[in-house]
Design a protein around this motif. Sequence first.
Motif, mmCIF file in Angstrom:
data_model
loop_
_atom_site.group_PDB
_atom_site.id
_atom_site.type_symbol
_atom_site.label_atom_id
_atom_site.label_comp_id
_atom_site.label_asym_id
_atom_site.label_seq_id
_atom_site.Cartn_x
_atom_site.Cartn_y
_atom_site.Cartn_z
ATOM 1 N N LEU A 134 0.812 -1.219 0.000
ATOM 2 C CA LEU A 134 0.000 0.000 0.000
ATOM 3 C C LEU A 134 0.845 1.268 0.000
ATOM 4 N N ALA A 135 1.952 1.229 0.741
ATOM 5 C CA ALA A 135 2.798 2.419 0.898
ATOM 6 C C ALA A 135 4.252 2.060 0.604
ATOM 7 N N PRO A 136 4.580 1.861 -0.672
ATOM 8 C CA PRO A 136 5.944 1.415 -1.016
ATOM 9 C C PRO A 136 7.018 2.469 -0.793
ATOM 10 N N ASN A 137 6.625 3.708 -0.555
ATOM 11 C CA ASN A 137 7.608 4.774 -0.312
ATOM 12 C C ASN A 137 7.736 5.133 1.168
ATOM 13 N N TRP A 138 7.127 4.329 2.025
ATOM 14 C CA TRP A 138 7.203 4.571 3.468
ATOM 15 C C TRP A 138 8.296 3.685 4.046
ATOM 16 N N PRO A 139 9.466 4.214 4.382
ATOM 17 C CA PRO A 139 10.580 3.384 4.851
ATOM 18 C C PRO A 139 10.259 2.589 6.112
ATOM 19 N N ALA B 146 14.894 0.538 2.892
ATOM 20 C CA ALA B 146 14.554 1.659 3.789
ATOM 21 C C ALA B 146 15.609 2.742 3.734
ATOM 22 N N ALA B 147 16.898 2.340 3.736
ATOM 23 C CA ALA B 147 17.980 3.319 3.693
ATOM 24 C C ALA B 147 18.045 4.023 2.333
ATOM 25 N N ARG B 148 17.600 3.344 1.298
ATOM 26 C CA ARG B 148 17.575 3.993 -0.020
ATOM 27 C C ARG B 148 16.437 5.011 -0.094
ATOM 28 N N LEU B 149 15.287 4.654 0.463
ATOM 29 C CA LEU B 149 14.153 5.577 0.457
ATOM 30 C C LEU B 149 14.416 6.800 1.336
ATOM 31 N N GLU B 150 15.088 6.573 2.457
ATOM 32 C CA GLU B 150 15.419 7.667 3.376
ATOM 33 C C GLU B 150 16.873 7.493 3.823
ATOM 34 N N PRO B 151 17.798 8.176 3.129
ATOM 35 C CA PRO B 151 19.219 7.984 3.439
ATOM 36 C C PRO B 151 19.595 8.337 4.873
ATOM 37 N N LYS B 152 18.757 9.060 5.602
ATOM 38 C CA LYS B 152 19.077 9.427 6.983
ATOM 39 C C LYS B 152 18.488 8.443 8.003
ATOM 40 N N ARG B 153 18.018 7.306 7.543
ATOM 41 C CA ARG B 153 17.472 6.317 8.483
ATOM 42 C C ARG B 153 18.619 5.668 9.244
ATOM 43 N N PHE B 154 19.102 6.353 10.257
ATOM 44 C CA PHE B 154 20.221 5.848 11.053
ATOM 45 C C PHE B 154 19.859 4.537 11.744
ATOM 46 N N ASP B 155 18.561 4.381 12.088
ATOM 47 C CA ASP B 155 18.141 3.136 12.739
ATOM 48 C C ASP B 155 18.230 1.953 11.781
ATOM 49 N N LYS C 8 32.688 -6.080 6.382
ATOM 50 C CA LYS C 8 32.908 -4.849 5.612
ATOM 51 C C LYS C 8 31.593 -4.115 5.375
ATOM 52 N N ARG C 9 30.578 -4.877 5.044
ATOM 53 C CA ARG C 9 29.254 -4.274 4.844
ATOM 54 C C ARG C 9 28.751 -3.681 6.154
ATOM 55 N N ALA C 10 28.995 -4.381 7.250
ATOM 56 C CA ALA C 10 28.567 -3.898 8.564
ATOM 57 C C ALA C 10 29.306 -2.613 8.926
ATOM 58 N N LEU C 11 30.620 -2.579 8.692
ATOM 59 C CA LEU C 11 31.405 -1.388 9.017
ATOM 60 C C LEU C 11 30.934 -0.184 8.204
ATOM 61 N N SER C 12 30.642 -0.397 6.937
ATOM 62 C CA SER C 12 30.149 0.688 6.088
ATOM 63 C C SER C 12 28.823 1.236 6.609
ATOM 64 N N ALA C 13 27.937 0.330 7.031
ATOM 65 C CA ALA C 13 26.637 0.758 7.546
ATOM 66 C C ALA C 13 26.796 1.543 8.852
ATOM 67 N N TYR C 14 27.663 1.070 9.738
ATOM 68 C CA TYR C 14 27.885 1.785 10.997
ATOM 69 C C TYR C 14 28.422 3.203 10.737
ATOM 70 N N ARG C 15 29.324 3.327 9.797
ATOM 71 C CA ARG C 15 29.908 4.637 9.502
ATOM 72 C C ARG C 15 28.876 5.594 8.920
ATOM 73 N N LYS C 16 28.025 5.080 8.064
ATOM 74 C CA LYS C 16 26.962 5.934 7.509
ATOM 75 C C LYS C 16 26.025 6.411 8.617
ATOM 76 N N LEU D 258 26.839 6.769 11.760
ATOM 77 C CA LEU D 258 27.572 7.723 12.600
ATOM 78 C C LEU D 258 27.652 9.107 11.958
ATOM 79 N N ASP D 259 27.682 9.150 10.645
ATOM 80 C CA ASP D 259 27.683 10.449 9.971
ATOM 81 C C ASP D 259 26.417 11.236 10.301
ATOM 82 N N ILE D 260 25.335 10.515 10.554
ATOM 83 C CA ILE D 260 24.048 11.156 10.854
ATOM 84 C C ILE D 260 23.912 11.422 12.349
#
Length: 255
Positions: free
Chosen positions: A164-169, A195-204, A220-228, A230-232
Motif C-alpha cells: 500500500l505504501a511502497p515509499n514509506w521506509p 529503507a535506507a535507499r528511500l530515506e538515506p538518513k534512516r540511522f536506525d 565490511k558491509r557492517a562497518l560501512s553501515a555503521y559509519r553511515k 555515525l555520519d548522521i
Amino acid sequence: MVGAMRRLVALLTILTGLAAGAARAQQDEPPSVGTDENGGTFLFIPGVGKIPLPPGARGFGPGDPSDPLGGLAPRAPDRKLAKPRPEPPKSPEERRSEEMSRLFGRLAAAEDDREAQAVSAAILARWSRSGSDTVDLLAARALAAEVAGAPGLSKALLDYIVALAPNWPEGFVRRARVMASEGDAAAALADLETAARLEPKRFDALEALGSLAEKTGDKKRALSAYRKALDIAPRNDALRKNEERLRLEVEGRDI
C-alpha cells in the motif's frame, strides 16, 4: 504734473489694496498651481488671480532657494508602497520537512549520547507516522501481533503495508525486524537496504543493517553501515563503539 501725481497715487492705492486682499485671502486659501485649457501652467493667488508661468517651471520644495515657485508647482501624487504579498501557507509536507531538518541539525550538534538519544526518539516518532490513517492502523495491528508472539500475522500485515505504501521506509524497517527474528536474514537485509535507499538518513535502519550484516559475517558491509549511521548521529555511543571495534577487525591497527 499734478495730474500725473494723482494718477500715480491712485495706482499705488489700487496695488496696496490688491496686496492687502491677497494677504487676507492667503490666510484662508494658499496659492496653488494649475493648468489651463491650452496646457499652460499658471500660479493662482487668491485675491490676485492667475499669473502665467514660464514653460517647464517646477517646484523643488518649500524653502529651497533654487525653487522659483516656493514648492507650489504640481507634483505627481505620492504612490503608496505596495504591500508585500503574504506568503502562501506552507503545506503539511513543507512543515514536516522543516521540522525534520531542525531535528537532524540538533542530532548532529548533540553534546552527548543522552541528548542524541532524546533527539533520535523524536525523529523515530515522526517516522512512525505514515500520513495515512489506514496504513497507521495496519501498522499498529502488525506491531501488536509481533509483541503478542504472532510473527506470521505481523509479517502478513506488513506485506500488505509495503504494498500500500511502497515509499514509506518504516514499513520495510518493521518487516525487516520480523523477518530477522524468524531467521530470514537475507530478506531482512534487503528490506533494510530499501529503507535506507528511500530515506538515506534512516540511522536506525543503517544500525540494524550493520548489526545483521556483522552476524552473517559480512563485516565490511557492517562497518560501512555503521559509519553511515555515525555520519548522521555522531554522538551515538553504541554506534561509535561498534564502528571502532569492527574497524580494528577489518582494517587492523594503524602502524
